[in-house]
Motif scaffolding. Sequence first.
Motif, PDB file in Angstrom:
ATOM      1  N   MET A   1     -72.439   0.686  87.594  1.00 52.31           N
ATOM      2  CA  MET A   1     -72.043   1.316  86.154  1.00 52.31           C
ATOM      3  C   MET A   1     -71.019   1.011  85.711  1.00 52.31           C
ATOM      4  N   ILE A   2     -70.735   0.788  84.374  1.00 50.44           N
ATOM      5  CA  ILE A   2     -69.612   0.421  83.783  1.00 50.44           C
ATOM      6  C   ILE A   2     -68.783   1.760  83.737  1.00 50.44           C
ATOM      7  N   ASP A   3     -67.734   1.733  84.013  1.00 52.57           N
ATOM      8  CA  ASP A   3     -66.649   3.062  83.765  1.00 52.57           C
ATOM      9  C   ASP A   3     -66.031   2.984  82.671  1.00 52.57           C
ATOM     10  N   LEU A   4     -66.032   3.749  81.847  1.00 49.32           N
ATOM     11  CA  LEU A   4     -65.255   3.904  80.396  1.00 49.32           C
ATOM     12  C   LEU A   4     -64.620   5.223  80.418  1.00 49.32           C
ATOM     13  N   ASP A   5     -64.126   5.889  81.540  1.00 46.45           N
ATOM     14  CA  ASP A   5     -63.892   7.189  81.833  1.00 46.45           C
ATOM     15  C   ASP A   5     -62.212   7.060  81.003  1.00 46.45           C
ATOM     16  N   GLY A   6     -62.115   8.270  80.167  1.00 46.53           N
ATOM     17  CA  GLY A   6     -60.717   8.152  79.617  1.00 46.53           C
ATOM     18  C   GLY A   6     -60.541   7.440  78.286  1.00 46.53           C
ATOM     19  N   ILE A 178     -56.002  -7.217  72.530  1.00 43.61           N
ATOM     20  CA  ILE A 178     -57.258  -6.752  71.886  1.00 43.61           C
ATOM     21  C   ILE A 178     -58.098  -7.560  71.509  1.00 43.61           C
ATOM     22  N   THR A 179     -59.472  -7.369  72.188  1.00 42.11           N
ATOM     23  CA  THR A 179     -60.692  -8.202  71.860  1.00 42.11           C
ATOM     24  C   THR A 179     -61.332  -7.837  70.707  1.00 42.11           C
ATOM     25  N   SER A 227     -65.856  -2.757  77.941  1.00 44.54           N
ATOM     26  CA  SER A 227     -65.761  -2.647  79.253  1.00 44.54           C
ATOM     27  C   SER A 227     -64.633  -3.632  79.710  1.00 44.54           C
ATOM     28  N   PRO A 228     -63.978  -2.963  81.059  1.00 47.39           N
ATOM     29  CA  PRO A 228     -62.685  -4.055  81.581  1.00 47.39           C
ATOM     30  C   PRO A 228     -63.288  -5.241  81.988  1.00 47.39           C
ATOM     31  N   ALA A 229     -64.912  -5.254  82.250  1.00 49.78           N
ATOM     32  CA  ALA A 229     -65.570  -6.633  82.906  1.00 49.78           C
ATOM     33  C   ALA A 229     -65.532  -7.536  81.661  1.00 49.78           C
TER      34      ALA A 229
END
Length: 246
Positions: A1-6, A178-179, A227-229
Motif C-alpha cells: 500500500m502506498i504511504d502518504l502519511d503526513g 516538485i513533479t 507518492s514517493p514511488a
Amino acid sequence: MIDLDGKRALVTGGARGIGAAIAVALAESGADVAFTYQHSTEKAEVVAKSIGEKGRRAIAIQADSANPEAIERSVAQAASALGGLDILVNSAAIGLSGMIVDINVDDYQALMDINVRGPVLFAKAVIPHLSDGGRIISIGSGLAERVPFAGVTAYAMSKSALLSFTRGLSRELGPNGITVNLVQPGSVDTDANPVDGPAADFQRSLSSLGRFGKPHEVASAVVYLASPAASLITGAILTVDGGAIA
C-alpha cells in the motif's frame, strides 16, 4: 500500500465523480485532504465524512474554480487548516458539447475559465507552499489526443491545453524537486457520463477492454503519482482509458 502519511493535499472539484474518488483515495493512503466544491454541498459532506472515517482531516471549501479570488482564498484556507500543502490535484472541470458553428461564446468562456485557467491559477497559488517532493497532478481527458466523434471540439481543446501546461510547468518546478504530471481518463462511470447513458455503447466500443472505467481506477493512478514511488516521473501523461487511444 502506498504511504502518504503526513502529506497534505488539495483536490479541486472533490465532491463528485473522479474528484471525490481521488480525495477519498488520498485519505486512504494517509493524507489529510482539503477539497473544493461549488454547488454539491450534500455530496461534499459525504466525502468529508468518508475522509474523517479513515482517520484523516477533511476540509471542504466552497469555491468557484472560474473565480480567481475564490481560488486564492481556497488555497490559503486549505494551507492554513492543514498546516501547509504537499499535493495539488486539479480535478475541477465542466463539459461542453455541440458543434463549433453553434457554440455559445459565454459557455465557451466558462469552459476555458474552469478547465484551463483554473488549473493554472490553482498551481500559481499552491506553488509557494510546496517544497522538495511536492506534487501537482491534473486530470485531463483522452479526448486531448484523439477525438473520435464530432461535437466535443471545444472540450477536447480545453483538455489538450493541459498537455503543454504539464510539460512546461515540470520544467519550471523540476529544480525545486516538485513533479508535475497529467492523468488522462477515458470513459468513466460518473453522473456526468453514466455507464448506461445514450452514448455508452459507442464509448465501450472504442476501448480495448470494452468497458467504462470506475472513478477509483483513475484515483489509483493519481495516488501513485502523488507518492514517493513516482519521484522520477514528471512532465508525464498517464492515460487511464482501457486502451481507447491505443
